[in-house]
Write a protein that holds these residues in place. Structure first.
Motif, PDB file in Angstrom:
ATOM      1  N   ALA A  65       0.835  -1.204   0.000  1.00 31.64           N
ATOM      2  CA  ALA A  65       0.000   0.000   0.000  1.00 31.64           C
ATOM      3  C   ALA A  65       0.867   1.250   0.000  1.00 31.64           C
ATOM      4  N   THR A  66       1.923   1.213   0.822  1.00 33.15           N
ATOM      5  CA  THR A  66       2.847   2.357   0.883  1.00 33.15           C
ATOM      6  C   THR A  66       3.516   2.583  -0.461  1.00 33.15           C
ATOM      7  N   ALA A  67       3.977   1.481  -1.095  1.00 32.37           N
ATOM      8  CA  ALA A  67       4.624   1.595  -2.403  1.00 32.37           C
ATOM      9  C   ALA A  67       3.647   2.120  -3.450  1.00 32.37           C
ATOM     10  N   TYR A  68       2.389   1.683  -3.347  1.00 28.58           N
ATOM     11  CA  TYR A  68       1.363   2.133  -4.292  1.00 28.58           C
ATOM     12  C   TYR A  68       1.123   3.634  -4.143  1.00 28.58           C
ATOM     13  N   GLU A  69       1.047   4.101  -2.885  1.00 26.92           N
ATOM     14  CA  GLU A  69       0.836   5.523  -2.640  1.00 26.92           C
ATOM     15  C   GLU A  69       2.021   6.355  -3.132  1.00 26.92           C
ATOM     16  N   LYS A  70       3.242   5.846  -2.936  1.00 26.90           N
ATOM     17  CA  LYS A  70       4.427   6.544  -3.439  1.00 26.90           C
ATOM     18  C   LYS A  70       4.409   6.594  -4.964  1.00 26.90           C
ATOM     19  N   GLN A  71       3.956   5.492  -5.572  1.00 23.80           N
ATOM     20  CA  GLN A  71       3.858   5.461  -7.030  1.00 23.80           C
ATOM     21  C   GLN A  71       2.854   6.503  -7.519  1.00 23.80           C
ATOM     22  N   LEU A  72       1.690   6.580  -6.829  1.00 24.93           N
ATOM     23  CA  LEU A  72       0.695   7.593  -7.185  1.00 24.93           C
ATOM     24  C   LEU A  72       1.263   8.992  -7.016  1.00 24.93           C
ATOM     25  N   GLN A  73       2.038   9.181  -5.927  1.00 21.02           N
ATOM     26  CA  GLN A  73       2.638  10.489  -5.670  1.00 21.02           C
ATOM     27  C   GLN A  73       3.618  10.851  -6.777  1.00 21.02           C
ATOM     28  N   ARG A  74       4.449   9.860  -7.190  1.00 15.74           N
ATOM     29  CA  ARG A  74       5.401  10.112  -8.277  1.00 15.74           C
ATOM     30  C   ARG A  74       4.669  10.442  -9.579  1.00 15.74           C
ATOM     31  N   GLU A  75       3.597   9.676  -9.843  1.00 14.35           N
ATOM     32  CA  GLU A  75       2.826   9.915 -11.059  1.00 14.35           C
ATOM     33  C   GLU A  75       2.191  11.306 -11.037  1.00 14.35           C
ATOM     34  N   GLU A  76       1.712  11.726  -9.838  1.00 15.93           N
ATOM     35  CA  GLU A  76       1.118  13.051  -9.714  1.00 15.93           C
ATOM     36  C   GLU A  76       2.176  14.136  -9.931  1.00 15.93           C
ATOM     37  N   GLU A  77       3.353  13.919  -9.351  1.00 17.12           N
ATOM     38  CA  GLU A  77       4.444  14.890  -9.535  1.00 17.12           C
ATOM     39  C   GLU A  77       4.874  14.944 -10.995  1.00 17.12           C
ATOM     40  N   ASP A  78       4.953  13.754 -11.629  1.00 17.09           N
ATOM     41  CA  ASP A  78       5.311  13.715 -13.054  1.00 17.09           C
ATOM     42  C   ASP A  78       4.253  14.439 -13.893  1.00 17.09           C
ATOM     43  N   ARG A  79       2.974  14.229 -13.512  1.00 23.82           N
ATOM     44  CA  ARG A  79       1.896  14.882 -14.253  1.00 23.82           C
ATOM     45  C   ARG A  79       2.000  16.402 -14.140  1.00 23.82           C
ATOM     46  N   LYS A  80       2.254  16.870 -12.915  1.00 26.25           N
ATOM     47  CA  LYS A  80       2.389  18.312 -12.713  1.00 26.25           C
ATOM     48  C   LYS A  80       3.564  18.882 -13.501  1.00 26.25           C
ATOM     49  N   LEU A  81       4.686  18.130 -13.510  1.00 25.14           N
ATOM     50  CA  LEU A  81       5.850  18.582 -14.274  1.00 25.14           C
ATOM     51  C   LEU A  81       5.536  18.646 -15.759  1.00 25.14           C
ATOM     52  N   ARG A  82       4.818  17.610 -16.244  1.00 30.83           N
ATOM     53  CA  ARG A  82       4.439  17.598 -17.660  1.00 30.83           C
ATOM     54  C   ARG A  82       3.523  18.771 -17.976  1.00 30.83           C
ATOM     55  N   GLU A  83       2.589  19.056 -17.072  1.00 28.55           N
ATOM     56  CA  GLU A  83       1.676  20.173 -17.291  1.00 28.55           C
ATOM     57  C   GLU A  83       2.431  21.502 -17.270  1.00 28.55           C
ATOM     58  N   GLN A  84       3.411  21.610 -16.327  1.00 30.73           N
ATOM     59  CA  GLN A  84       4.214  22.823 -16.267  1.00 30.73           C
ATOM     60  C   GLN A  84       5.031  23.000 -17.542  1.00 30.73           C
ATOM     61  N   ASP A  85       5.641  21.900 -18.001  1.00 36.91           N
ATOM     62  CA  ASP A  85       6.421  21.951 -19.240  1.00 36.91           C
ATOM     63  C   ASP A  85       5.530  22.327 -20.422  1.00 36.91           C
ATOM     64  N   LYS A  86       4.313  21.736 -20.410  1.00 39.18           N
ATOM     65  CA  LYS A  86       3.383  22.012 -21.501  1.00 39.18           C
ATOM     66  C   LYS A  86       2.966  23.474 -21.498  1.00 39.18           C
ATOM     67  N   ALA A  87       2.713  23.988 -20.266  1.00 35.11           N
ATOM     68  CA  ALA A  87       2.316  25.393 -20.148  1.00 35.11           C
ATOM     69  C   ALA A  87       3.450  26.319 -20.585  1.00 35.11           C
ATOM     70  N   ALA A  88       4.687  25.968 -20.163  1.00 34.07           N
ATOM     71  CA  ALA A  88       5.845  26.780 -20.544  1.00 34.07           C
ATOM     72  C   ALA A  88       6.047  26.763 -22.050  1.00 34.07           C
ATOM     73  N   GLU A  89       5.888  25.583 -22.653  1.00 36.07           N
ATOM     74  CA  GLU A  89       6.041  25.464 -24.097  1.00 36.07           C
ATOM     75  C   GLU A  89       4.970  26.256 -24.824  1.00 36.07           C
ATOM     76  N   LYS A  90       3.744  26.227 -24.246  1.00 32.49           N
ATOM     77  CA  LYS A  90       2.647  26.972 -24.858  1.00 32.49           C
ATOM     78  C   LYS A  90       2.938  28.475 -24.822  1.00 32.49           C
ATOM     79  N   GLN A  91       3.448  28.919 -23.646  1.00 27.61           N
ATOM     80  CA  GLN A  91       3.792  30.342 -23.518  1.00 27.61           C
ATOM     81  C   GLN A  91       4.893  30.738 -24.508  1.00 27.61           C
ATOM     82  N   ARG A  92       5.902  29.857 -24.627  1.00 25.23           N
ATOM     83  CA  ARG A  92       7.011  30.121 -25.555  1.00 25.23           C
ATOM     84  C   ARG A  92       6.490  30.216 -26.987  1.00 25.23           C
TER      85      ARG A  92
END
Length: 865
Positions: free
Chosen positions: A706-733
């Motif tokens: 369960a702990t590993a699953y939650e960490k995986q979800l956390q990593r996926e959420e962080e990756d998603r946010k990074l992708r969204e930030q990169d996407k937003a930055a690219e859109k602005q550029r």
């Protein structure tokens, strides 16, 4: 008139008086037996005894629920064939033999039940002189009523002597009731029990299991000869109650009456066969579901689903419009409640599940039949029609008779054409069945050739309290063949006299671990059991081990702890579901593995997010509360009085193990569990969804997983946010680049284009911009103070391809259509497009011919202007 309940009771009491142990009916779902789909004979639960291992009794008698699908095509046609039936049986395991079996059969039929002896005939195997002597000389049976038959009729399994399978077999003797001369029989006075005219009803089959068949048809005498008899209760009741068909007995008449009162109600007129089929099928459905088979598209579930669908279909064909078969459940319970009281409490669950299955079928039928009609109109060959019949049967569950009726109605086929399509359908069905049989573990033979020969005592299981022990090797197998020793690299199966390894059962997977001697090591990857004999499967890592050696058996403790976390959590989960969703929640199956748990349960709707949160919190609150987990053995009646929940697909003995958690959970369970809920550490739901009509499935993780699953979800959420930030930055550029490009175009390029353009036709190519940018440019260009009355052809080339936009002012559309221009130039860039007369666009994954396309557009426009 003697009732069916009285006849069944007299049978069991008679053989109890002859020293037989009365054994309860086994489930229709054979436990620890992968060879068959359903229980098809009374002897199946005694395979272990027939193979030579005696467990406390050498004589047994039962009334066994059986389900067979071989006779579905003749159900309702003949008077005696059924899908589900009860098999009365008496069995001897190396105890009495032919003389007693024949004596007692005759005594029961003629003296206890009172059937006149002159109404009975007998058949024997043609070479069985022993049985012939007993019947003629000892029983004084009339010789003219004793018929000798061959391998097909009077050897079990049928034709086994000639065709196999290898294993226990023997001749048999059958007792028939004579209903009297049949004027329609071609044989006249020469009619005998081998005739199928209906004069004779096979009542009782006495099988004398005295041989072991080997390769080449060699019959080797068994050291211990066995008796295996089977008498269909339905057929016996028909004889005793003076009925020529089983359907007129008290085992069916209450159902037939319910069909008229609950379904027909004077408005729907079912044909006689349809009525009998429904009466037959609902019995099978009730008992199969009661024994844990959920209607589905796989194996056992598909059989039950088909029985429901076929029955519902008959009602719909007769004019019915809604689910109705479920209304027959109370009549089935009324018939069988004395012998099988466990079905009484399941009435609502049975009715709800059957109704939901009916509703789903009715919806599919309503949606598909118009489509089927249209599809048949397109067919021209028997192959196409047969394939269409098969697809609608296999994929959508539509019975072939219904779709075949549609076929005949639409195409007005001749009989030969109709038969040809049906032949294709039947061939496709057979091919599918052969594939399923080849890929399934269920071989269909009661004694499966190649099965492990487990003629040893039951394994002593000590795994509730110990994770290691000294044990003796009783059996070793390689590829299902018994060997005396195994060595490095061998894939093996090991039987011990006692074990701490839990064998897969009740949804919990089997343990893994090690078997060790001073010089050898076996890695155990799985543990299974058959008739309480534990089989440990693994690989020899090093050394050599022989039978009768002593080994140190050691369970993988970390893995077992993870499994126990999931099992205890599963019990808390069920309480959580019943608390949050309602007490209608009933377990329908589970998986307790090392890394996850899975729980199937009855519930009609998807679970809302707020409910999921409540369920998860219920379990975690118990973990924080450190609830005590108590394990206790007690008599089953005491457990029921305590309100302990049981999984209705399981068969329980006189004593049961009850797992109690805090003050909220009590369940029958033979699995391994923690001592405190605190040991679960963490519980996390991972998924929820439907697996069948009215059946939901939850999956979850506990502890480190369960702990590993939650960490995986956390990593996926962080990756998603990074992708969204990169996407937003690219859109602005990109927006900045496009704005600069737009400004440059307006300031520098557009004035020059306007000045140089003829008839106000502006053509321009950009680089690395999208269609939205081209629209923005055109919106600016088309303003009255700029282009006004004119035409713009704007384009962009990038690594991804090419985009073209053509804009035409309203006043020029009579001469030039933007859509026509785009349609003409799109092929040049190997693309496609379209739009309106005032604006159209095209796109392509290629850009190399963009200049040519622009030139062509300019030529077309200038030509039209």
């Amino acid at each position: 008139m003697m009732t069916a309940n009285e006849i069944r009771k007299k049978y069991l009491e008679f053989f109890k008086s002859k020293g037989h142990s009365v054994i309860a009916s086994d489930s229709l779902v054979p436990k620890d037996d992968p060879t068959v789909l359903f229980t098809t004979a009374g002897m199946q639960q005694f395979k272990r005894q027939f193979l030579g291992h005696i467990d406390g009794f050498t004589r047994a008698t039962t009334s066994q629920k059986c389900l067979r699908t071989d006779d579905l095509d003749v159900v309702g046609v003949t008077a005696f064939h059924h899908t589900m039936f009860e098999m009365l049986g008496n069995f001897s395991f190396g105890d009495y033999f032919k003389k007693e079996a024949i004596e007692w059969a005759w005594e029961f039929l003629t003296k206890v039940i009172g059937i006149p002896g002159e109404k009975l005939w007998v058949s024997i195997y043609k070479d069985d002189t022993e049985a012939e002597d007993i019947w003629l000389n000892h029983m004084k049976f009339p010789k003219h009523k004793l018929v000798k038959l061959g391998d097909k009729s009077n050897f079990w399994p049928s034709n086994a002597r000639l065709n196999g399978p290898n294993g226990p077999c023997g001749p048999c003797s059958e007792i028939f009731f004579d209903y009297g001369f049949n004027p329609r029989c071609d044989k006249g006075d020469q009619c005998d029990p081998d005739c199928s005219c209906g004069r004779f009803s096979e009542v009782w089959n006495l099988v004398f299991t005295q041989f072991n068949r080997k390769d080449g048809g060699v019959l080797e005498p068994l050291p211990n000869k066995n008796i295996d008899t089977g008498m269909g209760l339905e057929r016996l009741v028909a004889v005793v109650q003076g009925k020529k068909t089983n359907y007129d007995t008290d085992l069916f008449m209450p159902i037939r009456q319910a069909i008229h009162s609950e379904i027909c109600q004077g408005k729907i007129k079912l044909g006689n066969r349809d009525e009998l089929v429904i009466a037959d099928h609902i019995r099978a459905v009730v008992f199969a579901i009661s024994d844990g088979v959920i209607p589905s598209n796989k194996e056992r579930g598909s059989v039950v689903k088909r029985l429901i669908n076929d029955s519902t279909n008959l009602v719909l064909n007769a004019g019915g419009t809604e689910a109705s078969i479920y209304k027959l459940v109370p009549s089935v319970i009324e018939i069988f409640k004395e012998q099988y009281p466990e079905i009484i409490v399941k009435k609502n669950d049975l009715m709800n599940l059957i109704q939901r299955t009916e509703d789903a079928f009715i919806q599919v039928r309503k949606e598909r039949l118009p489509i089927v009609e249209a599809e048949f109109k397109k067919t021209t060959t028997a192959e196409e029609r047969g394939n269409l019949l098969f697809i609608n049967h296999d994929t959508y569950g539509l019975p072939c008779p219904t779709t075949a009726t549609v076929m005949d109605k639409v195409l007005n086929l001749k009989q030969a054409e109709h038969d040809a399509a049906l032949a294709v359908f039947k061939n496709l069905m057979k091919e599918q069945q052969d594939r399923a049989r080849a890929s399934s573990k269920m071989a269909g033979d009661v004694f499966l050739e190649g099965e492990l020969k487990l003629d040893v005592a039951k394994t002593e299981f000590i795994g509730y309290t110990h994770l290691s022990t000294k044990a003796k090797i009783l059996k070793l197998f390689i590829s299902n063949k018994e060997v005396l020793e195994v060595s490095t690299g061998d894939a093996v199966q090991v039987v011990l006299d006692k074990t701490p390894f839990y064998a897969e059962s009740g949804g919990q997977i089997g343990d893994s671990g090690l078997l060790l001697t001073g010089a050898a090591k076996i890695q155990i990857d799985d543990t299974q059991k058959t008739n309480n004999i534990f089989v440990h499967t693994g690989k020899v890592l090093e050394g050599m081990i022989k039978t009768h050696e002593t080994v140190h058996a050691e369970v993988d403790e970390k893995r077992r702890l993870s499994i126990m976390r999931n099992h205890t959590a599963t019990h808390i989960l069920q309480s959580a579901l019943r608390t949050v969703l309602g007490t209608h929640v009933q377990q329908q199956g589970s998986l307790v593995a090392e890394d996850r748990l899975r729980f199937d349960f009855t519930h009609p709707n998807a679970i809302a997010p707020a409910q999921k949160a409540q369920i998860e919190e219920f379990v975690n609150a118990s973990i924080r509360n450190k609830d005590h987990v108590e394990k206790k053995e007690m008599p089953i009646e005491e457990a029921k009085k305590l309100g302990a929940l049981s999984f209705f697909a399981e068969k329980y003995g006189a004593k049961v193990r009850v797992i109690s958690i805090g003050n909220f959970s009590k369940e029958f369970c033979g699995g391994t569990h923690l001592n405190s809920t605190a040991e679960i550490e963490r519980f996390r739901l991972t998924s929820e969804g439907a697996v069948a009509q009215g059946i939901r499935r939850i999956e979850a993780k506990t502890g480190d997983f369960a702990t590993a699953y939650e960490k995986q979800l956390q990593r996926e959420e962080e990756d998603r946010k990074l992708r969204e930030q990169d996407k937003a930055a690219e859109k602005q550029r990109q927006q900045k680049i496009e704005q600069e490009l737009f400004d440059t175009f307006i300031k520098n390029d557009l004035p020059k284009l306007m000045e140089a353009s003829q008839n106000k036709v502006v053509v321009h190519k950009f680089k690395d911009v999208g269609i939205e940018f081209l629209r923005k440019v055109y919106d600016y260009v088309k303003a009255p103070e700029r282009l006004g009355s004119g035409i713009a052809v704007l384009s962009s080339a990038s690594a991804e391809g090419a985009q073209i936009l053509v804009g035409v002012s309203q006043d020029l559309t009579a001469k030039v259509s933007a859509n026509d221009v785009i349609k003409a130039i799109a092929p040049v860039i190997n693309g496609s497009g379209g739009g309106k007369p005032t604006m159209a666009q095209a796109g392509s994954k290629e850009n190399q011919n963009l200049d040519a396309a622009l030139q062509k557009a300019k030529e077309i426009i200038l030509g039209k202007l």
